[in-house]
Design a protein around this motif. Structure first.
Motif, PDB file in Angstrom:
ATOM      1  N   LEU A  18     -30.262  -4.063 -18.680  1.00  0.00           N
ATOM      2  CA  LEU A  18     -28.864  -3.666 -18.751  1.00  0.00           C
ATOM      3  C   LEU A  18     -27.956  -4.881 -18.579  1.00  0.00           C
ATOM      4  O   LEU A  18     -28.229  -5.770 -17.775  1.00  0.00           O
ATOM      5  CB  LEU A  18     -28.542  -2.635 -17.680  1.00  0.00           C
ATOM      6  N   VAL A  19     -26.855  -4.902 -19.321  1.00  0.00           N
ATOM      7  CA  VAL A  19     -25.874  -5.984 -19.249  1.00  0.00           C
ATOM      8  C   VAL A  19     -24.501  -5.360 -19.028  1.00  0.00           C
ATOM      9  O   VAL A  19     -24.174  -4.344 -19.637  1.00  0.00           O
ATOM     10  CB  VAL A  19     -25.862  -6.816 -20.544  1.00  0.00           C
ATOM     11  N   THR A  20     -23.689  -5.987 -18.162  1.00  0.00           N
ATOM     12  CA  THR A  20     -22.314  -5.558 -17.944  1.00  0.00           C
ATOM     13  C   THR A  20     -21.402  -6.755 -18.170  1.00  0.00           C
ATOM     14  O   THR A  20     -21.649  -7.826 -17.638  1.00  0.00           O
ATOM     15  CB  THR A  20     -22.095  -5.042 -16.511  1.00  0.00           C
ATOM     16  N   ILE A  21     -20.375  -6.562 -19.000  1.00  0.00           N
ATOM     17  CA  ILE A  21     -19.353  -7.584 -19.217  1.00  0.00           C
ATOM     18  C   ILE A  21     -18.038  -7.000 -18.725  1.00  0.00           C
ATOM     19  O   ILE A  21     -17.627  -5.923 -19.152  1.00  0.00           O
ATOM     20  CB  ILE A  21     -19.226  -7.967 -20.707  1.00  0.00           C
ATOM     21  N   ARG A  22     -17.380  -7.726 -17.811  1.00  0.00           N
ATOM     22  CA  ARG A  22     -16.127  -7.265 -17.219  1.00  0.00           C
ATOM     23  C   ARG A  22     -15.072  -8.343 -17.434  1.00  0.00           C
ATOM     24  O   ARG A  22     -15.273  -9.498 -17.077  1.00  0.00           O
ATOM     25  CB  ARG A  22     -16.331  -7.009 -15.734  1.00  0.00           C
ATOM     26  N   LEU A  23     -13.941  -7.957 -18.009  1.00  0.00           N
ATOM     27  CA  LEU A  23     -12.840  -8.873 -18.291  1.00  0.00           C
ATOM     28  C   LEU A  23     -11.568  -8.278 -17.698  1.00  0.00           C
ATOM     29  O   LEU A  23     -11.284  -7.099 -17.878  1.00  0.00           O
ATOM     30  CB  LEU A  23     -12.686  -9.046 -19.799  1.00  0.00           C
ATOM     31  N   ASN A  24     -10.822  -9.097 -16.956  1.00  0.00           N
ATOM     32  CA  ASN A  24      -9.605  -8.576 -16.332  1.00  0.00           C
ATOM     33  C   ASN A  24      -8.547  -9.674 -16.174  1.00  0.00           C
ATOM     34  O   ASN A  24      -8.854 -10.862 -16.238  1.00  0.00           O
ATOM     35  CB  ASN A  24      -9.914  -7.957 -14.974  1.00  0.00           C
ATOM     36  N   ASN A  25      -7.325  -9.245 -15.963  1.00  0.00           N
ATOM     37  CA  ASN A  25      -6.218 -10.146 -15.644  1.00  0.00           C
ATOM     38  C   ASN A  25      -5.951 -10.043 -14.148  1.00  0.00           C
ATOM     39  O   ASN A  25      -6.152  -8.995 -13.537  1.00  0.00           O
ATOM     40  CB  ASN A  25      -4.930  -9.722 -16.375  1.00  0.00           C
ATOM     41  N   PHE A  26      -5.486 -11.144 -13.566  1.00  0.00           N
ATOM     42  CA  PHE A  26      -5.069 -11.148 -12.171  1.00  0.00           C
ATOM     43  C   PHE A  26      -3.556 -11.254 -12.119  1.00  0.00           C
ATOM     44  O   PHE A  26      -2.958 -12.069 -12.818  1.00  0.00           O
ATOM     45  CB  PHE A  26      -5.674 -12.339 -11.409  1.00  0.00           C
ATOM     46  N   VAL A  27      -2.940 -10.417 -11.290  1.00  0.00           N
ATOM     47  CA  VAL A  27      -1.492 -10.405 -11.137  1.00  0.00           C
ATOM     48  C   VAL A  27      -1.161 -10.709  -9.676  1.00  0.00           C
ATOM     49  O   VAL A  27      -1.708 -10.078  -8.767  1.00  0.00           O
ATOM     50  CB  VAL A  27      -0.901  -9.039 -11.548  1.00  0.00           C
ATOM     51  N   PHE A  28      -0.285 -11.678  -9.459  1.00  0.00           N
ATOM     52  CA  PHE A  28       0.112 -12.090  -8.112  1.00  0.00           C
ATOM     53  C   PHE A  28       0.818 -10.937  -7.403  1.00  0.00           C
ATOM     54  O   PHE A  28       1.709 -10.302  -7.945  1.00  0.00           O
ATOM     55  CB  PHE A  28       1.039 -13.305  -8.201  1.00  0.00           C
ATOM     56  N   ASP A  29       0.399 -10.643  -6.174  1.00  0.00           N
ATOM     57  CA  ASP A  29       0.979  -9.570  -5.367  1.00  0.00           C
ATOM     58  C   ASP A  29       1.816 -10.197  -4.250  1.00  0.00           C
ATOM     59  O   ASP A  29       1.276 -10.687  -3.255  1.00  0.00           O
ATOM     60  CB  ASP A  29      -0.125  -8.700  -4.775  1.00  0.00           C
ATOM     61  N   GLU A  30       3.129 -10.168  -4.427  1.00  0.00           N
ATOM     62  CA  GLU A  30       4.032 -10.799  -3.453  1.00  0.00           C
ATOM     63  C   GLU A  30       4.014 -10.083  -2.107  1.00  0.00           C
ATOM     64  O   GLU A  30       4.133 -10.717  -1.064  1.00  0.00           O
ATOM     65  CB  GLU A  30       5.457 -10.832  -4.002  1.00  0.00           C
TER      66      GLU A  30
END
Length: 79
Positions: free
Chosen positions: A24-36
């Motif tokens: 099994l293979v998992t590919i995860r892609l995400n953006n990071f957003v700064f939390d003030e």
């Protein structure tokens, strides 16, 4: 045995996970957003946003790699 590779760029994350026993293979892609609100001067906090997770087969991953190699420019040799 599970193998994991995490690549964290300026505001993007890529995680690849492969289970050699099950294939099994998992590919995860995400953006990071700064939390003030959660961040302090000494500790910056980021939230994941726009998470995409797919579960391709090993053969599909190989096809993705071949496609990327065709699209991306070859490395330029430095003189």
């Amino acid at each position: 045995m599970i193998k994991t590779i995490n690549l964290i760029l300026e505001d993007t994350g890529l995680s690849l996970e492969s289970d050699g026993d099950s294939g099994l293979v998992t590919i995860r892609l995400n953006n990071f957003v700064f939390d003030e609100e959660k961040s302090t001067e000494s500790n910056k906090f980021y939230n994941e946003k726009d998470v995409v997770e797919v579960y391709p087969s090993v053969d599909e991953v190989k096809q993705i790699i071949k496609a990327l190699q065709q699209v991306l420019p070859e490395e330029v040799e430095h003189e």
